[in-house]
Design a protein around this motif. Structure first.
Motif, mmCIF file in Angstrom:
data_model
loop_
_atom_site.group_PDB
_atom_site.id
_atom_site.type_symbol
_atom_site.label_atom_id
_atom_site.label_comp_id
_atom_site.label_asym_id
_atom_site.label_seq_id
_atom_site.Cartn_x
_atom_site.Cartn_y
_atom_site.Cartn_z
ATOM 1 N N GLY A 680 12.336 -1.321 -17.140
ATOM 2 C CA GLY A 680 11.164 -1.569 -17.970
ATOM 3 C C GLY A 680 10.193 -2.541 -17.344
ATOM 4 O O GLY A 680 9.309 -3.075 -18.032
ATOM 5 N N CYS A 681 10.324 -2.778 -16.033
ATOM 6 C CA CYS A 681 9.394 -3.657 -15.317
ATOM 7 C C CYS A 681 8.001 -3.013 -15.340
ATOM 8 O O CYS A 681 7.859 -1.796 -15.214
ATOM 9 C CB CYS A 681 9.880 -3.851 -13.882
ATOM 10 N N ASP A 682 6.960 -3.821 -15.493
ATOM 11 C CA ASP A 682 5.605 -3.293 -15.657
ATOM 12 C C ASP A 682 4.922 -2.956 -14.340
ATOM 13 O O ASP A 682 4.254 -1.922 -14.215
ATOM 14 C CB ASP A 682 4.743 -4.304 -16.424
ATOM 15 N N GLN A 683 5.043 -3.849 -13.330
ATOM 16 C CA GLN A 683 4.294 -3.660 -12.087
ATOM 17 C C GLN A 683 5.172 -4.024 -10.900
ATOM 18 O O GLN A 683 6.155 -4.756 -11.032
ATOM 19 C CB GLN A 683 3.042 -4.549 -12.066
ATOM 20 N N LEU A 684 4.765 -3.508 -9.749
ATOM 21 C CA LEU A 684 5.418 -3.929 -8.512
ATOM 22 C C LEU A 684 4.352 -4.342 -7.509
ATOM 23 O O LEU A 684 3.192 -3.953 -7.587
ATOM 24 C CB LEU A 684 6.318 -2.832 -7.952
ATOM 25 N N GLN A 685 4.815 -5.140 -6.540
ATOM 26 C CA GLN A 685 3.940 -5.627 -5.469
ATOM 27 C C GLN A 685 4.804 -5.705 -4.225
ATOM 28 O O GLN A 685 5.835 -6.362 -4.227
ATOM 29 C CB GLN A 685 3.373 -7.007 -5.847
ATOM 30 N N GLY A 686 4.455 -4.967 -3.183
ATOM 31 C CA GLY A 686 5.278 -5.005 -1.987
ATOM 32 C C GLY A 686 4.901 -3.939 -0.984
ATOM 33 O O GLY A 686 3.991 -3.137 -1.202
ATOM 34 N N TYR A 687 5.622 -3.942 0.140
ATOM 35 C CA TYR A 687 5.295 -3.051 1.249
ATOM 36 C C TYR A 687 5.527 -1.581 0.916
ATOM 37 O O TYR A 687 5.041 -0.699 1.625
ATOM 38 C CB TYR A 687 6.115 -3.433 2.477
ATOM 39 N N LEU A 688 6.313 -1.288 -0.147
ATOM 40 C CA LEU A 688 6.499 0.111 -0.523
ATOM 41 C C LEU A 688 5.151 0.778 -0.797
ATOM 42 O O LEU A 688 4.956 1.949 -0.456
ATOM 43 C CB LEU A 688 7.396 0.206 -1.767
ATOM 44 N N PHE A 689 4.245 0.013 -1.386
ATOM 45 C CA PHE A 689 2.910 0.559 -1.640
ATOM 46 C C PHE A 689 1.917 0.091 -0.588
ATOM 47 O O PHE A 689 1.201 0.898 0.007
ATOM 48 C CB PHE A 689 2.429 0.142 -3.029
ATOM 49 N N SER A 690 1.867 -1.223 -0.318
ATOM 50 C CA SER A 690 0.905 -1.723 0.666
ATOM 51 C C SER A 690 1.222 -3.167 1.024
ATOM 52 O O SER A 690 1.627 -3.953 0.169
ATOM 53 C CB SER A 690 -0.523 -1.643 0.120
ATOM 54 N N GLN A 691 1.024 -3.488 2.263
ATOM 55 C CA GLN A 691 1.061 -4.877 2.680
ATOM 56 C C GLN A 691 -0.289 -5.514 2.355
ATOM 57 O O GLN A 691 -1.226 -4.814 1.984
ATOM 58 C CB GLN A 691 1.338 -4.974 4.177
ATOM 59 N N PRO A 692 -0.427 -6.862 2.453
ATOM 60 C CA PRO A 692 -1.737 -7.478 2.242
ATOM 61 C C PRO A 692 -2.745 -6.931 3.257
ATOM 62 O O PRO A 692 -2.432 -6.777 4.452
ATOM 63 C CB PRO A 692 -1.469 -8.966 2.460
ATOM 64 N N VAL A 693 -3.958 -6.617 2.789
ATOM 65 C CA VAL A 693 -4.975 -6.009 3.648
ATOM 66 C C VAL A 693 -6.288 -6.763 3.486
ATOM 67 O O VAL A 693 -6.518 -7.441 2.474
ATOM 68 C CB VAL A 693 -5.180 -4.533 3.283
ATOM 69 N N PRO A 694 -7.184 -6.656 4.467
ATOM 70 C CA PRO A 694 -8.496 -7.282 4.346
ATOM 71 C C PRO A 694 -9.274 -6.709 3.169
ATOM 72 O O PRO A 694 -8.944 -5.647 2.628
ATOM 73 C CB PRO A 694 -9.172 -6.961 5.683
ATOM 74 N N ALA A 695 -10.348 -7.400 2.800
ATOM 75 C CA ALA A 695 -11.141 -7.004 1.630
ATOM 76 C C ALA A 695 -11.672 -5.589 1.756
ATOM 77 O O ALA A 695 -11.663 -4.817 0.780
ATOM 78 C CB ALA A 695 -12.284 -8.001 1.439
ATOM 79 N N ALA A 696 -12.133 -5.199 2.937
ATOM 80 C CA ALA A 696 -12.709 -3.865 3.126
ATOM 81 C C ALA A 696 -11.658 -2.782 2.901
ATOM 82 O O ALA A 696 -11.945 -1.741 2.282
ATOM 83 C CB ALA A 696 -13.309 -3.754 4.522
ATOM 84 N N ASP A 697 -10.422 -3.003 3.373
ATOM 85 C CA ASP A 697 -9.359 -2.014 3.202
ATOM 86 C C ASP A 697 -8.947 -1.897 1.738
ATOM 87 O O ASP A 697 -8.658 -0.793 1.242
ATOM 88 C CB ASP A 697 -8.142 -2.402 4.045
ATOM 89 N N PHE A 698 -8.925 -3.010 1.041
ATOM 90 C CA PHE A 698 -8.575 -2.959 -0.376
ATOM 91 C C PHE A 698 -9.653 -2.202 -1.158
ATOM 92 O O PHE A 698 -9.344 -1.388 -2.043
ATOM 93 C CB PHE A 698 -8.410 -4.372 -0.937
ATOM 94 N N ALA A 699 -10.912 -2.431 -0.825
ATOM 95 C CA ALA A 699 -12.002 -1.714 -1.495
ATOM 96 C C ALA A 699 -11.878 -0.215 -1.246
ATOM 97 O O ALA A 699 -12.128 0.610 -2.141
ATOM 98 C CB ALA A 699 -13.343 -2.244 -1.000
ATOM 99 N N ALA A 700 -11.470 0.169 -0.023
ATOM 100 C CA ALA A 700 -11.314 1.593 0.303
ATOM 101 C C ALA A 700 -10.207 2.214 -0.545
ATOM 102 O O ALA A 700 -10.322 3.363 -1.009
ATOM 103 C CB ALA A 700 -11.006 1.744 1.782
ATOM 104 N N MET A 701 -9.093 1.480 -0.763
ATOM 105 C CA MET A 701 -8.008 1.989 -1.612
ATOM 106 C C MET A 701 -8.527 2.273 -3.016
ATOM 107 O O MET A 701 -8.173 3.292 -3.629
ATOM 108 C CB MET A 701 -6.875 0.956 -1.693
ATOM 109 N N LEU A 702 -9.354 1.383 -3.536
ATOM 110 C CA LEU A 702 -9.871 1.561 -4.884
ATOM 111 C C LEU A 702 -10.795 2.779 -4.961
ATOM 112 O O LEU A 702 -10.743 3.565 -5.921
ATOM 113 C CB LEU A 702 -10.618 0.296 -5.335
ATOM 114 N N ARG A 703 -11.637 2.936 -3.949
ATOM 115 C CA ARG A 703 -12.567 4.070 -3.965
ATOM 116 C C ARG A 703 -11.803 5.383 -3.867
ATOM 117 O O ARG A 703 -12.162 6.394 -4.486
ATOM 118 C CB ARG A 703 -13.556 3.943 -2.813
ATOM 119 N N GLU A 704 -10.743 5.382 -3.064
ATOM 120 C CA GLU A 704 -9.975 6.618 -2.858
ATOM 121 C C GLU A 704 -9.030 6.904 -4.026
ATOM 122 O O GLU A 704 -8.463 8.004 -4.117
ATOM 123 C CB GLU A 704 -9.160 6.503 -1.570
#
Length: 713
Positions: A680-704
């Protein structure tokens, strides 16, 4: 003749003073009797061997025997015609002339009394007077008495001794009411008899002694045996003073306590002298700082404590340079003032619990009785050198000095003070020969670690100025929809020569040096600036989490955060704040108040690395926290480690009961994700989805619209 008698009586009254109505009546009766009788005084027969003298009715000597001459040293021709007062001691002030006014019973012609008289050489002796009243006057036979005192004389003598004593005397009755004091009591305390008689000794109580101490004193007053000691008393004017006291009880013939007496002395002067002696023994007379003797004592105690606790301490020896040249040029007085000013500068650079001492002419010592890390001694050494970086003005002279510092760490380098100082002196000598650093550790390994620590600190300060810092963003993904629902802003340092520097390297240095305040302010500012930039290009951004250090968490934090949000026109719900468990153990009430102010602004708070700290779970319901983040150390063993599974399950269950959102950090495998999703955990954060990325790469994930794939489960 009668005129002479009248003059004599008047002289007697003047010499001895008026002694009340009884004496006045006696004199009046004698005057009347003499006038009526018209007595003519004739010499009495004087025995040659006896010490005898004859007096007329007025007290003048009419005859003087050889025995009297032998006793007093006066020849007959020296005393005949003199008044008997010439034999009286100077302090005979009872007002009676024994030879004239003696007590005798009716029908008796002689009386005996014991008095003090003065010989020709000034010696005071006790004599018996046998006085026989005759028609022509009085015949006085004298015999030298022994020194034994009558009971009455003893009482008077004891009273006189008590009254004239330099010690204060306090006597209380069986009900502890003051019944008698002496003049020294008044002199010492300021209380007169009228102000103290009938009161209890509590009027002198200072209030500084505890109940056990007062019980011992009361026991002595109640017959538990004499008590001697030192007490802090209070004078009438409120001043406290130390006193040496003896307390004893007095019992009556039946063995019951009838009185208690206290003898006390004001020992303020002795205490002051003792304090001066202590200061001379333990403090440097020029600077007022502890000397080697006191330093040895304090560090010796700290060594014992660190051996038991396993903690660390450090001893620094500081050798001031150029001091000799300045003294030779401008004089020792300027050199001494400079030394005192250096001591004051050093004191302001140290913590309250650190010991600053002067060893000798140009050497100081600093004892850091407790250091969390050995490298911290190097930070202190740098502060001391910085304090000497600017010229010091003494008597209009701008003087520049330097220093070499040697550092020893205990109990590694040594386990006794002389050894530590000797090793520190060795390090001072090496520092004086070094062109790289003005301070050195005795241990070469410590030197390297300290140098690395200081290099990071120096370069990190430059990184803030040279724009070498940047934020990376690690997405948070919903375990229900797979969509990105937030991100954590993580600080990165791109060094011009070393590339990306791990936060695990520079964040601890920033925390220790206080640079974390500047870094934390920069992170919040940059995150808000980036959010505003994304909004300006119509990019829908989920909340961005910013980490806060415990050092940033003070009463002014809400105002600082509000100012940054307003400056970049960012809404409070677009920025989440993450805190660590260590913050919860600091002054709960103050922390809750600050948290409530932030939440009232519209911000959300998350508890980062949950489970790794020392906070009580019972406290969680008191804090306005909306999100718990399960630390990666509990995720890495899922779903195979039984303990990790149990801890994760407990955290999720508890958070659900508290209606808090749950984020699992460090998720790297599909098995971990599946287990957490089932819990019943709500969210995850980790390399399974993504490592920390620069601002431009994070914006690209959101757009895609990048999403988490759950597989076929």
């Amino acid at each position: 003749m009668l005129d002479a008698i009248d003059r004599c009586l008047a002289l007697s009254r003047q010499a001895r003073g008026e002694q009340g109505e009884a004496l006045a009546r006696t004199l009046a009766e004698l005057d009347a009797a003499l006038i009526e009788a018209r007595i003519e005084i004739k010499p009495a027969y004087i025995a040659a061997q006896d010490a005898t003298l004859a007096l007329d009715a007025a007290g003048y000597v009419t005859a003087w025997s050889p025995g009297a001459q032998q006793m007093f040293g006066y020849a007959a021709e020296e005393v005949t015609g003199q008044h008997v007062l010439f034999l009286y001691a100077d302090d005979e002030d009872d007002g009676n002339i024994a030879e004239l006014f003696f007590d005798h019973h009716p029908g008796e012609s002689a009386a005996r009394t014991e008095v003090r008289r003065r010989k020709k050489n000034g010696e005071i002796i006790w004599v018996h007077l046998d006085i026989e009243l005759r028609n022509e006057g009085m015949l006085v036979r004298l015999s030298e008495a022994n020194q034994a005192l009558s009971d009455l004389d003893k009482v008077n003598l004891h009273a006189r001794i008590i009254e004239d004593s330099e010690q204060g005397v306090l006597i209380t009755d069986a009900h502890e009411r003051i019944v008698s004091i002496n003049s020294s009591f008044t002199r010492i305390t300021g209380y007169t008899p009228a102000e103290s008689i009938g009161k209890t000794p509590d009027l002198l109580r200072s209030g500084v002694h505890d109940a056990d101490f007062r019980a011992k004193v009361r026991s002595a007053m109640q017959g538990g045996g004499p008590w001697r000691g030192e007490i802090i008393g209070k004078r009438k004017n409120g001043e406290l003073f130390p006193q040496s006291v003896t307390i004893s009880a007095v019992r009556d013939q039946h063995g019951k306590i009838s009185h208690t007496f206290s003898l006390f002395s004001d020992i303020s002067v002795h205490k002051d002298a003792e304090a001066r002696m202590q200061r001379m023994a333990n403090y440097d007379p020029l600077t007022g700082l502890p000397n080697l003797c006191l330093l040895t004592t304090l560090v010796g105690q700290a060594l014992t404590e660190t051996k038991r606790s396993g903690e660390h301490g450090a001893l620094l020896v500081v050798e001031i340079t150029r001091l000799g040249a300045i003294s030779d040029t401008l004089g020792n007085e300027i050199g001494n003032e400079l030394l005192c000013e250096i001591g004051r500068l050093f004191r302001t650079s140290l913590r309250e619990g650190d010991v600053l001492a002067r060893l000798d002419g140009h050497r100081f010592a600093i004892a850091l009785l407790h250091v969390e890390k050995r490298e911290h001694a190097g930070i202190v050494a740098k502060k001391l050198l910085t304090a000497l970086g600017s010229p010091i003005t003494i008597a209009g002279h701008s003087l520049q000095v330097g220093a070499h510092i040697g550092i020893t760490v205990y109990n590694e380098d040594g386990a006794d003070v002389p050894t530590l100082i000797r090793y520190a002196d060795v390090a001072v000598a090496k520092a004086g020969q070094s062109i790289e650093s003005n301070f050195l550790f005795y241990s070469e390994e410590m030197n390297q670690r300290a140098k690395e620590h200081l290099r990071i600190e120096s370069e990190l300060r430059q990184a803030l100025q040279n724009h070498e810092l940047q934020l990376y963003y690690q997405p948070k993904v919903s375990l229900r929809s797979g969509r990105i629902v937030g991100a954590e802003a993580l600080l990165r340092w791109r060094h011009p020569l070393r590339g990306l520097v791990s936060p695990g390297v520079f964040i601890p240095v920033a925390e220790e040096t206080g640079l974390i305040l500047d870094l934390g302010a920069w992170v919040l500012e940059e995150a808000c600036r980036q959010v505003r930039e994304w909004r300006d290009v119509n990019l829908i951004i989920p909340p961005i989490a910013v980490n806060l250090s415990a050092r940033q968490f003070d009463a002014e934090l809400p105002k600082r955060v509000a100012a940054v949000l307003e400056r970049h026109r960012v809404q409070p719900d677009q920025i989440n704040l993450e805190i660590t468990e260590s913050l919860l153990v600091r002054g709960t009430d103050k922390v809750i108040d600050i948290m409530n102010q932030l939440v009232a602004m519209g911000m959300s708070l998350a508890l980062d690395d949950f489970g790794t700290g020392y906070s009580s779970l019972a406290y969680l319901k008191k804090f306005p926290i909306s999100t718990l983040k399960i630390d990666r150390s509990f995720v890495i063993g899922l779903p195979y480690e039984e303990n990790d599974c149990a801890i994760a399950r407990a955290i999720v269950t508890m958070a659900q009961q508290l209606r808090q959102e749950i984020v699992a950090e460090g998720v790297e495998t599909a098995e971990q994700m599946a287990f957490l999703r089932e819990l019943g955990c709500d969210q995850l954060q980790g390399y399974l989805f993504s490592q920390p990325v620069p601002a431009a790469d994070f914006a690209a994930m959101l757009r895609e619209g990048k999403r988490l794939a759950f597989g076929n489960r």
